[in-house]
Design an enzyme around this catalytic site. Structure first.
Site, PDB file in Angstrom:
ATOM      1  N   CYS A  12      -0.119   3.952   2.503  1.00 29.81           N
ATOM      2  CA  CYS A  12       0.230   3.519   3.869  1.00 29.81           C
ATOM      3  C   CYS A  12       1.688   3.844   4.163  1.00 29.81           C
ATOM      4  O   CYS A  12       2.017   4.353   5.240  1.00 29.81           O
ATOM      5  CB  CYS A  12      -0.002   2.020   4.042  1.00 29.81           C
ATOM      6  SG  CYS A  12      -1.705   1.491   3.780  1.00 29.81           S
ATOM      7  N   CYS A  50       0.836  -1.212   0.000  1.00 28.93           N
ATOM      8  CA  CYS A  50       0.000   0.000   0.000  1.00 28.93           C
ATOM      9  C   CYS A  50       0.869   1.261   0.000  1.00 28.93           C
ATOM     10  O   CYS A  50       1.468   1.610   1.021  1.00 28.93           O
ATOM     11  CB  CYS A  50      -0.930  -0.033   1.214  1.00 28.93           C
ATOM     12  SG  CYS A  50      -1.859   1.492   1.470  1.00 28.93           S
TER      13      CYS A  50
END
Length: 129
Positions: free
Chosen positions: A58, A55
């Site tokens: 993230c 991600c």
């Protein structure tokens, strides 16, 4: 232009409870259960950071989350990898990442979805007391 979220569907330690601003890396179900059970009887805010290695948003948020955790040491910050602990992610419906779930006394009280550091701080301010 990049997005501030990723979807789980896009790609198929030691426990130091934080009084000093660290983010607890949850590496096992046992560790999660221990932390969660210890927080159930507490009015302390638990901020669960659902993340994944794949991600991008993230990864971009990680240094900001650590910085925020150091500022709000009265809250407990826990990072959960959705691929490692799918059942925990499923319990909190963490499908779009990053997802920050706010818990008090074992109950979800709020959430922030996406790489939105200002909104994250606003929610922490709102719920930390």
């Amino acid at each position: 232009m990049g997005s501030n979220v990723s979807s789980v569907h896009d790609v198929h330690s030691s426990m130091e409870i934080t009084s000093n601003g660290f983010v607890v890396e949850i590496e096992s179900r046992r560790q999660w259960k221990s932390l969660f059970d210890s927080m159930k009887g507490s009015n302390k805010l638990l901020v669960i950071d659902f993340t994944a290695v794949w991600c991008g948003p993230c990864k971009a948020m990680e240094p900001r989350v650590r910085e925020i955790a150091s500022k709000y040491s009265e809250a407990v910050f826990a990072r959960v990898d959705v691929d490692r602990l799918m059942d925990v992610a499923g319990t909190y419906r963490a499908i779009t990442l990053p997802a920050f779930v706010f818990v008090k006394r074992g109950e979800e009280i709020d959430r922030v979805v996406g790489a939105k550091p200002d909104e994250l701080v606003k929610k922490i301010e709102q719920h930390r007391v």
